[in-house]
Scaffold this active site. Structure first.
Site: not given
Ligand code: NAP
Length: 287
Positions: A56, A121
């Site tokens: 990241y 990862h």
């Molecule tokens: N290990 C891996 O391979 C891997 C892969 C992907 C993710 N991750 C981890 O998991 C975390 C979460 O996954 P993710 O970031 O992919 O997706 P997520 O948390 O499912 O969704 C994030 C998205 O939702 C929006 N959002 C957040 N709160 C909201 C709400 N209350 N209402 C409407 N929209 C909302 C955010 O926009 P805004 O920011 O503009 O609010 C962003 O576009 C990551 O940040 C990372 O730490 C790990």
């Protein structure tokens, strides 16, 4: 724990006897000042855990925001470093010494003195690189650089391979994409059987299904937002969700999931939405 008791103070127990916050802030796809601001807002709102990664490119900003918060007037509870849980992840599996050096670099980069949870990862790189990288995690734990070791995006066969190798330290966590639109029951069952906590990434389905009719109607029923419904589903399934937002109102909203409880019949309705939706990548079947 009573069903309604989920809050930012909730903690999840791990097989190694330690515990970690049950709701954690994700910081994927954030960088620079945006990361610093999101981490600061989250800590001020009561979050006690941040999920970062080498890939990241925001370990430094995350770590600095944590330290800045701890030493600021906003730290009204007098929290210390050990009260905040920081996760990072190895970008690529490799030979032992390369992985070991990469972990040391992460510890230096975040500036926090140690990393609470360090994950491989993904399972990419083949068997030898996976097992050598795991050995590097074990040694980082022995040397006090890391507290808890885990993996991410591991399918059942990768977990089985690791367990069969009779590691000195067992993985305490597997972080995978899990939400109602990708329920990953095989991985989840294997993890639960083997005392491995499932961290649910993309718990908000990357905001791709907020208008799905079932999600909208259940949100109305429980008088919550679609995001709160999704986080609550994750918690009731026993996972550790990592909702990501850079917006203050959403960071708060995503954590306010204690005021209602989804009935079992509706949990099952949400389980039934599974369409194996992959929002990012899916290394769980790689060789
Ligand atoms: N290990 C891996 O391979 C891997 C892969 C992907 C993710 N991750 C981890 O998991 C975390 C979460 O996954 P993710 O970031 O992919 O997706 P997520 O948390 O499912 O969704 C994030 C998205 O939702 C929006 N959002 C957040 N709160 C909201 C709400 N209350 N209402 C409407 N929209 C909302 C955010 O926009 P805004 O920011 O503009 O609010 C962003 O576009 C990551 O940040 C990372 O730490 C790990």
């Amino acid at each position: 724990m009573a069903q309604n008791a989920f809050s930012l103070a909730s903690r999840t127990k791990l097989s190694n006897g330690l515990s970690m916050p049950t709701i954690q802030l994700g910081v994927y796809l954030t960088s620079g000042r945006e990361t610093s601001r999101a981490v600061r807002l989250a800590l001020e709102s009561g979050y006690r855990a941040v999920d970062s990664a080498q890939m990241y490119d925001n370990e430094a900003e995350s770590g600095k925001a944590i330290l800045d918060f701890l030493s600021s007037g906003a730290n009204v509870d007098g929290l210390k470093r050990e009260d905040i849980h920081f996760t990072s992840k190895l970008a690529s599996n490799s030979a032992y010494s390369t992985a070991r050096d990469a972990i040391k670099r992460s510890v230096k980069e975040c500036g926090l003195g140690y990393i609470d949870l360090f994950l491989l990862h993904s399972p990419y790189g083949g068997r030898e690189a996976r097992l050598e990288s795991w050995r590097a995690v074990e040694d980082a734990i022995a040397d006090g650089e890391v507290r808890i070791g885990g993996v991410s995006n591991y399918g059942v066969k990768h977990l089985q391979e690791l367990l069969d190798s009779k590691p000195k330290i067992l993985p305490a966590v597997n972080q995978v994409e899990v939400h109602p639109f990708n329920t990953r029951t095989d991985i989840v069952e294997f993890c639960h059987k083997n005392d491995i906590v499932v961290e649910a990434y993309a718990p908000l389905v990357r905001a791709l299904r907020m208008k799905h009719p079932t999600i909208v109607s259940l949100s109305k029923k429980y008088q919550c937002t679609p995001a709160q419904l999704l986080v609550r589903w994750s918690l009731q399934k026993g996972y550790v969700p990592l909702p990501k937002s850079v917006k203050k109102e959403r960071i708060i909203e995503n954590s306010q999931v204690g005021g209602f409880s989804i009935e079992q019949v509706d949990i099952e309705k949400m389980d039934g939405l599974d369409e194996y939706l992959v929002t990012d990548w899916d290394p769980t079947n790689c060789s």
